[in-house]
Write a protein that holds these residues in place. Structure first.
Motif, PDB file in Angstrom:
ATOM      1  N   MET A   1       0.848  -1.184   0.000  1.00 53.14           N
ATOM      2  CA  MET A   1       0.000   0.000   0.000  1.00 53.14           C
ATOM      3  C   MET A   1       0.887   1.238   0.000  1.00 53.14           C
ATOM      4  N   LEU A   2       0.475   2.269  -0.714  1.00 49.96           N
ATOM      5  CA  LEU A   2       1.290   3.457  -0.905  1.00 49.96           C
ATOM      6  C   LEU A   2       0.732   4.652  -0.139  1.00 49.96           C
ATOM      7  N   THR A   3       1.643   5.544   0.281  1.00 51.76           N
ATOM      8  CA  THR A   3       1.222   6.830   0.813  1.00 51.76           C
ATOM      9  C   THR A   3       0.815   7.711  -0.350  1.00 51.76           C
ATOM     10  N   ILE A   4       0.188   8.836  -0.071  1.00 55.29           N
ATOM     11  CA  ILE A   4      -0.244   9.727  -1.135  1.00 55.29           C
ATOM     12  C   ILE A   4       0.962  10.271  -1.903  1.00 55.29           C
TER      13      ILE A   4
ATOM     14  N   ALA B   1       8.649 -17.632  -6.334  1.00 56.63           N
ATOM     15  CA  ALA B   1       8.049 -16.536  -5.564  1.00 56.63           C
ATOM     16  C   ALA B   1       6.726 -16.094  -6.160  1.00 56.63           C
ATOM     17  N   SER B   2       6.700 -15.821  -7.457  1.00 51.27           N
ATOM     18  CA  SER B   2       5.475 -15.401  -8.155  1.00 51.27           C
ATOM     19  C   SER B   2       5.787 -15.320  -9.636  1.00 51.27           C
ATOM     20  N   TRP B   3       4.782 -15.026 -10.428  1.00 50.04           N
ATOM     21  CA  TRP B   3       4.989 -14.922 -11.871  1.00 50.04           C
ATOM     22  C   TRP B   3       5.689 -13.620 -12.273  1.00 50.04           C
ATOM     23  N   THR B   4       5.744 -12.650 -11.378  1.00 50.36           N
ATOM     24  CA  THR B   4       6.400 -11.375 -11.707  1.00 50.36           C
ATOM     25  C   THR B   4       7.893 -11.400 -11.411  1.00 50.36           C
ATOM     26  N   ARG B   5       8.364 -12.384 -10.679  1.00 51.40           N
ATOM     27  CA  ARG B   5       9.788 -12.491 -10.324  1.00 51.40           C
ATOM     28  C   ARG B   5      10.311 -13.817 -10.882  1.00 51.40           C
ATOM     29  N   GLN B   6      11.050 -13.757 -11.967  1.00 50.34           N
ATOM     30  CA  GLN B   6      11.437 -14.977 -12.662  1.00 50.34           C
ATOM     31  C   GLN B   6      12.703 -15.591 -12.081  1.00 50.34           C
TER      32      GLN B   6
ATOM     33  N   SER C   1       7.362  -2.138  -8.069  1.00 51.42           N
ATOM     34  CA  SER C   1       6.611  -2.498  -9.267  1.00 51.42           C
ATOM     35  C   SER C   1       6.111  -3.930  -9.197  1.00 51.42           C
ATOM     36  N   HIS C   2       6.962  -4.860  -8.711  1.00 53.44           N
ATOM     37  CA  HIS C   2       6.514  -6.248  -8.571  1.00 53.44           C
ATOM     38  C   HIS C   2       5.352  -6.334  -7.584  1.00 53.44           C
ATOM     39  N   HIS C   3       5.461  -5.588  -6.486  1.00 50.27           N
ATOM     40  CA  HIS C   3       4.391  -5.606  -5.489  1.00 50.27           C
ATOM     41  C   HIS C   3       3.094  -5.056  -6.072  1.00 50.27           C
ATOM     42  N   LEU C   4       3.199  -3.990  -6.842  1.00 49.56           N
ATOM     43  CA  LEU C   4       1.999  -3.400  -7.444  1.00 49.56           C
ATOM     44  C   LEU C   4       1.352  -4.367  -8.437  1.00 49.56           C
ATOM     45  N   LEU C   5       2.169  -5.070  -9.215  1.00 49.37           N
ATOM     46  CA  LEU C   5       1.622  -6.032 -10.168  1.00 49.37           C
ATOM     47  C   LEU C   5       0.918  -7.175  -9.438  1.00 49.37           C
ATOM     48  N   ASP C   6       1.529  -7.670  -8.372  1.00 50.23           N
ATOM     49  CA  ASP C   6       0.876  -8.717  -7.587  1.00 50.23           C
ATOM     50  C   ASP C   6      -0.410  -8.199  -6.951  1.00 50.23           C
ATOM     51  N   SER C   7      -0.361  -6.971  -6.431  1.00 48.10           N
ATOM     52  CA  SER C   7      -1.544  -6.390  -5.791  1.00 48.10           C
ATOM     53  C   SER C   7      -2.663  -6.168  -6.803  1.00 48.10           C
TER      54      SER C   7
END
Length: 255
Positions: free
Chosen positions: A1-4, A242-247, A214-220
């Motif tokens: 989650m991001l701050t403003i 780990a996930s499909w975004t991290r090869q 960026s990886h976190h945002l794609l997973d989110s």
């Protein structure tokens, strides 16, 4: 989650602009947490990038809200009306007119033409609208982070679609995401195909950026679109990835 502040920085706008979009109802304002701060997810990033793209193209803020939710025909008609207004100021607004013309096709907003062609190809191989929409939003995030590199990636992405396993993967994902209930067998097959493709890419030395945000945002983004994404990610972790975004494999597996 991001701050403003991080939300604004990622989308290329000012914090003041984000607050203004909240004030006029363009961007939903999240509830504050126990510390009094607002936090934003991947969907908010995509929405803000789309708002910024339309605003940069010269679309009045008062019209952006209706365009964001418009169907293709309504969107095209609205774009044409805006273009008619701008045509009387060709010299001063030539750049805006080119941007407006690109908006006539919904997938092209905030994306280079190479990515739009790739999304079109996904539809041709049988990917559902829901899957293509998810891909589009993911590419919006990546194009905002790596605007120059995205075009260079596309030949390899098109080549991947020549692999029958990749075609099968997109068709199964479409079936899974469009189904009302979870099909465990299909999720297992998706995980098996993904792991095979990830293993091949890893052994071939394919380098993936280690940009954690960026990886976190794609997973989110995937999680926000469908809670079954978390289940699929768990299946990948069970298989050592780990996930499909991290090869790359998990540390214990890689060793």
């Amino acid at each position: 989650m991001l701050t403003i502040g991080r939300l604004a920085s990622y989308a290329g706008v000012t914090v003041r602009a984000v607050r203004h979009y909240h004030q006029i109802g363009l961007l939903p304002e999240p509830e504050r947490d126990s510390s009094g701060y607002r936090s934003y997810g991947a969907t908010a990033v995509v929405s803000l990038i789309r708002i910024r793209t339309l605003a940069d193209a010269g679309v009045p803020l008062s019209q952006i809200s209706s365009l964001l939710d418009a169907d293709e025909a309504t969107f095209a008609a609205a774009v044409q009306r805006i273009d008619d207004r701008l045509s009387s100021e060709i010299t001063r607004l030539e750049t805006s007119r080119k941007q407006i013309a690109q908006l006539a096709a919904g997938d092209s907003m905030a994306l280079p033409p190479e990515v739009v062609a790739y999304l079109r190809r996904l539809r041709e191989i049988g990917a559902s609208d829901r899957i293509v929409d998810g891909e589009r939003d993911g590419w919006i995030l990546m194009a905002a982070r790596w605007p120059d590199e995205v075009r260079k990636w596309m030949p390899a992405k098109f080549a991947e679609l020549e692999d029958p396993r990749m075609v099968r993967l997109y068709r199964i994902l479409s079936e899974v995401h469009d189904a009302a209930t979870v099909d465990e067998a299909l999720l297992e097959e998706v995980a098996d195909i993904m792991v095979a493709l990830l293993q091949e890419a890893y052994e071939a030395g394919v380098v993936v950026s280690e940009d954690d945000l960026s990886h976190h945002l794609l997973d989110s983004l995937a999680d926000e679109a469908d809670p079954r994404a978390a289940t699929l990610r768990a299946l990948l972790r069970k298989r050592g990835w780990a996930s499909w975004t991290r090869q790359h494999p998990l540390p214990d597996r890689a060793s």
